[in-house]
Design a protein around this motif. Structure first.
Motif, PDB file in Angstrom:
ATOM      1  N   ILE A  38     -68.878  40.103  47.497  1.00 40.72           N
ATOM      2  CA  ILE A  38     -68.841  41.134  46.462  1.00 40.72           C
ATOM      3  C   ILE A  38     -70.279  41.500  46.078  1.00 40.72           C
ATOM      4  O   ILE A  38     -71.185  40.669  46.151  1.00 40.72           O
ATOM      5  CB  ILE A  38     -68.012  40.657  45.241  1.00 40.72           C
ATOM      6  CG1 ILE A  38     -67.702  41.810  44.302  1.00 40.72           C
ATOM      7  CG2 ILE A  38     -68.686  39.504  44.545  1.00 40.72           C
ATOM      8  CD1 ILE A  38     -66.658  41.469  43.250  1.00 40.72           C
ATOM      9  N   SER A  39     -70.493  42.740  45.701  1.00 45.10           N
ATOM     10  CA  SER A  39     -71.838  43.173  45.303  1.00 45.10           C
ATOM     11  C   SER A  39     -72.025  43.015  43.793  1.00 45.10           C
ATOM     12  O   SER A  39     -71.048  42.946  43.036  1.00 45.10           O
ATOM     13  CB  SER A  39     -72.079  44.632  45.693  1.00 45.10           C
ATOM     14  OG  SER A  39     -71.360  45.501  44.853  1.00 45.10           O
ATOM     15  N   VAL A  40     -73.271  42.987  43.382  1.00 44.12           N
ATOM     16  CA  VAL A  40     -73.586  42.892  41.955  1.00 44.12           C
ATOM     17  C   VAL A  40     -72.970  44.076  41.215  1.00 44.12           C
ATOM     18  O   VAL A  40     -72.415  43.931  40.127  1.00 44.12           O
ATOM     19  CB  VAL A  40     -75.108  42.842  41.725  1.00 44.12           C
ATOM     20  CG1 VAL A  40     -75.436  42.864  40.241  1.00 44.12           C
ATOM     21  CG2 VAL A  40     -75.713  41.614  42.383  1.00 44.12           C
ATOM     22  N   HIS A  41     -73.027  45.259  41.814  1.00 38.75           N
ATOM     23  CA  HIS A  41     -72.489  46.458  41.172  1.00 38.75           C
ATOM     24  C   HIS A  41     -70.964  46.408  41.043  1.00 38.75           C
ATOM     25  O   HIS A  41     -70.390  47.120  40.220  1.00 38.75           O
ATOM     26  CB  HIS A  41     -72.926  47.708  41.927  1.00 38.75           C
ATOM     27  CG  HIS A  41     -74.367  48.034  41.708  1.00 38.75           C
ATOM     28  ND1 HIS A  41     -75.384  47.467  42.460  1.00 38.75           N
ATOM     29  CD2 HIS A  41     -74.983  48.830  40.803  1.00 38.75           C
ATOM     30  CE1 HIS A  41     -76.538  47.913  42.037  1.00 38.75           C
ATOM     31  NE2 HIS A  41     -76.325  48.745  41.025  1.00 38.75           N
ATOM     32  N   GLN A  42     -70.295  45.576  41.826  1.00 42.96           N
ATOM     33  CA  GLN A  42     -68.855  45.385  41.684  1.00 42.96           C
ATOM     34  C   GLN A  42     -68.542  44.314  40.634  1.00 42.96           C
ATOM     35  O   GLN A  42     -67.483  44.348  40.016  1.00 42.96           O
ATOM     36  CB  GLN A  42     -68.228  44.973  43.015  1.00 42.96           C
ATOM     37  CG  GLN A  42     -68.253  46.074  44.056  1.00 42.96           C
ATOM     38  CD  GLN A  42     -67.836  45.564  45.419  1.00 42.96           C
ATOM     39  OE1 GLN A  42     -68.385  44.574  45.916  1.00 42.96           O
ATOM     40  NE2 GLN A  42     -66.869  46.235  46.018  1.00 42.96           N
ATOM     41  N   VAL A  43     -69.446  43.367  40.458  1.00 43.02           N
ATOM     42  CA  VAL A  43     -69.243  42.261  39.514  1.00 43.02           C
ATOM     43  C   VAL A  43     -69.404  42.711  38.065  1.00 43.02           C
ATOM     44  O   VAL A  43     -68.574  42.402  37.213  1.00 43.02           O
ATOM     45  CB  VAL A  43     -70.231  41.101  39.806  1.00 43.02           C
ATOM     46  CG1 VAL A  43     -70.241  40.092  38.673  1.00 43.02           C
ATOM     47  CG2 VAL A  43     -69.882  40.429  41.106  1.00 43.02           C
ATOM     48  N   VAL A  44     -70.468  43.429  37.767  1.00 44.26           N
ATOM     49  CA  VAL A  44     -70.812  43.757  36.381  1.00 44.26           C
ATOM     50  C   VAL A  44     -69.666  44.449  35.633  1.00 44.26           C
ATOM     51  O   VAL A  44     -69.390  44.086  34.484  1.00 44.26           O
ATOM     52  CB  VAL A  44     -72.130  44.558  36.319  1.00 44.26           C
ATOM     53  CG1 VAL A  44     -72.402  45.083  34.919  1.00 44.26           C
ATOM     54  CG2 VAL A  44     -73.294  43.679  36.788  1.00 44.26           C
ATOM     55  N   PRO A  45     -68.945  45.390  36.230  1.00 43.19           N
ATOM     56  CA  PRO A  45     -67.828  46.001  35.488  1.00 43.19           C
ATOM     57  C   PRO A  45     -66.698  45.031  35.144  1.00 43.19           C
ATOM     58  O   PRO A  45     -65.890  45.306  34.261  1.00 43.19           O
ATOM     59  CB  PRO A  45     -67.318  47.092  36.435  1.00 43.19           C
ATOM     60  CG  PRO A  45     -68.454  47.381  37.338  1.00 43.19           C
ATOM     61  CD  PRO A  45     -69.191  46.083  37.485  1.00 43.19           C
ATOM     62  N   LYS A  46     -66.638  43.891  35.807  1.00 42.56           N
ATOM     63  CA  LYS A  46     -65.596  42.894  35.558  1.00 42.56           C
ATOM     64  C   LYS A  46     -65.951  41.949  34.406  1.00 42.56           C
ATOM     65  O   LYS A  46     -65.104  41.223  33.914  1.00 42.56           O
ATOM     66  CB  LYS A  46     -65.343  42.059  36.814  1.00 42.56           C
ATOM     67  CG  LYS A  46     -64.827  42.857  37.996  1.00 42.56           C
ATOM     68  CD  LYS A  46     -64.724  41.964  39.226  1.00 42.56           C
ATOM     69  CE  LYS A  46     -64.336  42.743  40.444  1.00 42.56           C
ATOM     70  NZ  LYS A  46     -62.932  43.106  40.488  1.00 42.56           N
ATOM     71  N   LEU A  47     -67.208  41.946  33.986  1.00 48.28           N
ATOM     72  CA  LEU A  47     -67.678  40.997  32.984  1.00 48.28           C
ATOM     73  C   LEU A  47     -67.367  41.472  31.568  1.00 48.28           C
ATOM     74  O   LEU A  47     -67.440  42.658  31.263  1.00 48.28           O
ATOM     75  CB  LEU A  47     -69.176  40.769  33.142  1.00 48.28           C
ATOM     76  CG  LEU A  47     -69.623  40.220  34.501  1.00 48.28           C
ATOM     77  CD1 LEU A  47     -71.140  40.137  34.558  1.00 48.28           C
ATOM     78  CD2 LEU A  47     -68.986  38.884  34.792  1.00 48.28           C
ATOM     79  N   ARG A  48     -67.033  40.524  30.698  1.00 54.75           N
ATOM     80  CA  ARG A  48     -66.722  40.809  29.299  1.00 54.75           C
ATOM     81  C   ARG A  48     -67.791  40.165  28.409  1.00 54.75           C
ATOM     82  O   ARG A  48     -68.179  39.019  28.606  1.00 54.75           O
ATOM     83  CB  ARG A  48     -65.346  40.255  28.948  1.00 54.75           C
ATOM     84  CG  ARG A  48     -64.878  40.618  27.547  1.00 54.75           C
ATOM     85  CD  ARG A  48     -63.447  40.197  27.289  1.00 54.75           C
ATOM     86  NE  ARG A  48     -62.500  40.745  28.239  1.00 54.75           N
ATOM     87  CZ  ARG A  48     -61.946  41.964  28.160  1.00 54.75           C
ATOM     88  NH1 ARG A  48     -62.280  42.762  27.177  1.00 54.75           N
ATOM     89  NH2 ARG A  48     -61.075  42.355  29.064  1.00 54.75           N
TER      90      ARG A  48
END
Length: 82
Positions: A38-48
């Protein structure tokens, strides 16, 4: 896009755009939860945000935590007069 697998010794420094809360998370932790591909740009939107609960509202900086000499080797740019 930067894949988590390429920055395994790094952390993400995160700042919530909603409340300003700041934190760091080890990329190794993200890999354990989400996988290496997974890319960083895919991870950040998942973080709360732990401060206000907003999801996907963070800005980030990839941060190397460790020996500064090793980090400087990775920062070297070709064509910079070497």
């Amino acid at each position: 896009m930067t894949q988590l697998a390429s920055i395994t010794n790094n952390h993400l420094a995160l700042k919530c755009e909603m409340c300003g809360h700041q934190s760091m998370i080890a990329v190794q932790h993200l890999i354990a939860r989400l996988g290496r591909d997974i890319s960083v740009h895919q991870v950040v939107p998942k973080l709360r945000c732990a401060g206000c609960g907003a999801k996907g509202k963070a800005t980030f900086v990839i941060t190397y935590v460790g020996a500064s000499g090793t980090a400087m080797l990775g920062a070297r740019q070709s064509g910079s007069g070497d």
